[in-house]
Design an enzyme around this catalytic site. Structure first.
Site, short mmCIF file in Angstrom:
data_model
loop_
_atom_site.label_atom_id
_atom_site.label_comp_id
_atom_site.label_asym_id
_atom_site.label_seq_id
_atom_site.Cartn_x
_atom_site.Cartn_y
_atom_site.Cartn_z
N ASP A 127 -2.75 0.53 8.24
CA ASP A 127 -1.61 1.44 8.01
C ASP A 127 -0.43 1.19 8.95
O ASP A 127 0.31 2.12 9.29
CB ASP A 127 -2.06 2.92 8.12
CG ASP A 127 -3.08 3.29 7.06
OD1 ASP A 127 -3.08 2.67 5.98
OD2 ASP A 127 -3.90 4.20 7.31
N ASN A 158 0.85 -1.19 0.00
CA ASN A 158 0.00 0.00 0.00
C ASN A 158 0.89 1.24 0.00
O ASN A 158 2.01 1.21 0.48
CB ASN A 158 -0.88 0.02 1.26
CG ASN A 158 -1.84 1.20 1.28
OD1 ASN A 158 -2.42 1.56 0.26
ND2 ASN A 158 -2.00 1.81 2.45
N SER A 191 4.73 6.76 2.62
CA SER A 191 5.33 5.46 2.95
C SER A 191 4.72 4.38 2.08
O SER A 191 3.50 4.36 1.86
CB SER A 191 5.03 5.08 4.41
OG SER A 191 5.36 6.12 5.30
N HIS A 249 0.83 5.10 1.44
CA HIS A 249 0.08 5.92 2.41
C HIS A 249 0.71 7.31 2.47
O HIS A 249 1.94 7.44 2.54
CB HIS A 249 0.12 5.26 3.79
CG HIS A 249 -0.64 6.02 4.81
ND1 HIS A 249 -2.03 5.99 4.88
CD2 HIS A 249 -0.24 6.88 5.77
CE1 HIS A 249 -2.43 6.79 5.86
NE2 HIS A 249 -1.36 7.34 6.42
C1 GRF Z 1 -2.77 8.90 -2.55
O1 GRF Z 1 -2.41 10.05 -1.84
C2 GRF Z 1 -2.45 7.67 -1.76
O2 GRF Z 1 -1.31 7.80 -0.97
C3 GRF Z 1 -3.66 7.55 -0.87
O3 GRF Z 1 -4.74 7.93 -1.67
C4 GRF Z 1 -4.28 8.80 -2.71
C5 GRF Z 1 -4.66 8.15 -4.00
O4 GRF Z 1 -4.36 8.94 -5.12
N1 GRF Z 1 -3.75 6.21 -0.32
P1 GRF Z 1 -4.36 8.29 -6.56
O5 GRF Z 1 -5.72 7.63 -6.77
O6 GRF Z 1 -3.26 7.28 -6.65
O7 GRF Z 1 -4.17 9.44 -7.50
#
Ligand code: GRF
Length: 205
Positions: free
Chosen positions: A138, A100, A129, A102
């Site tokens: 998370d 993932n 991260s 984050h």
């Molecule tokens: C990103 O900031 C990611 O870290 C978080 O949600 C957002 C998703 O953006 N989990 P995208 O759909 O990849 O443009």
């Protein structure tokens, strides 16, 4: 050795994985209106919708999601802005192969609204991260991080924009390490064989 990417929205991290040439075999969204689906279609990547709203329970949704994923027999499942909390049962189906991204320097600011919270706490360094997903939201083993200095004039929006650029650097790098078999998890901590640079600093003016 392929990757299935799970999204819920914009899909910019998914696109960064594609731009990096990672072998993405499918994109699956739980949101029918996710903009990322159109990006995947334009790039001729098989894409599917498994909408949680079509299922009466979390279990039946996750069952369908797992079936959709497993049809591609991926080596890696990459969450990229996937906005559903996954049950321990689901996570355990993909041990040590669920990543993932984050938008905070974990373990600080798990959960939502990370940029607002970072500003409210007055942190001086913020970032993102890539981590393995565990049943603990998370909190899985951290693969790589990218950091930037918080500027006096930053808003939640400007921070989100700046951090997103770093996400697009660090996520493909981490996914590539995974596919190359370079990630070693020992006692909850990840190291990368032959590479010490698990932290990227933003040094833009
Ligand atoms: C990103 O900031 C990611 O870290 C978080 O949600 C957002 C998703 O953006 N989990 P995208 O759909 O990849 O443009």
């Amino acid at each position: 050795m392929s990757v299935v990417v799970l999204i819920s929205g914009r899909g910019s991290n998914m696109e960064a994985l594609l731009d990096a040439g990672l072998p993405v075999s499918a994109v699956i969204s739980n949101m029918p209106a996710a903009a990322g689906l159109a990006i995947a279609a334009r790039r001729r990547i098989p894409n599917r919708i498994v909408s949680h709203k079509d299922f009466v329970s979390r279990d039946s949704f996750e069952h369908a999601l797992a079936e959709a994923i497993d049809a591609y027999a991926p080596r890696l499942v990459a969450l990229a802005g996937f906005m559903r909390v996954l049950t321990p049962e689901f996570v355990e189906r993909y041990p040590d192969r669920l990543l993932n991204i984050h938008p905070s320097l974990l373990p600080a600011f798990p959960g939502l609204n990370t940029h607002e919270r970072a500003l409210a706490e007055g942190v001086k360094v913020h970032g993102c991260s890539v981590h393995f997903v565990t049943a603990d939201l998370d909190h899985g083993p951290i693969v790589a991080q990218a950091a930037l200095p918080v500027r006096r004039e930053d808003s939640a929006e400007s921070l989100a924009r700046r951090v997103l650029k770093l996400e697009h650097v660090v996520y493909p790098r981490a996914a590539r390490w995974f596919l190359d078999g370079k990630l070693v998890i020992r006692r909850g901590a990840v190291s990368v064989k032959g590479n010490d640079a698990q932290l990227v600093f933003d040094d833009s003016p």
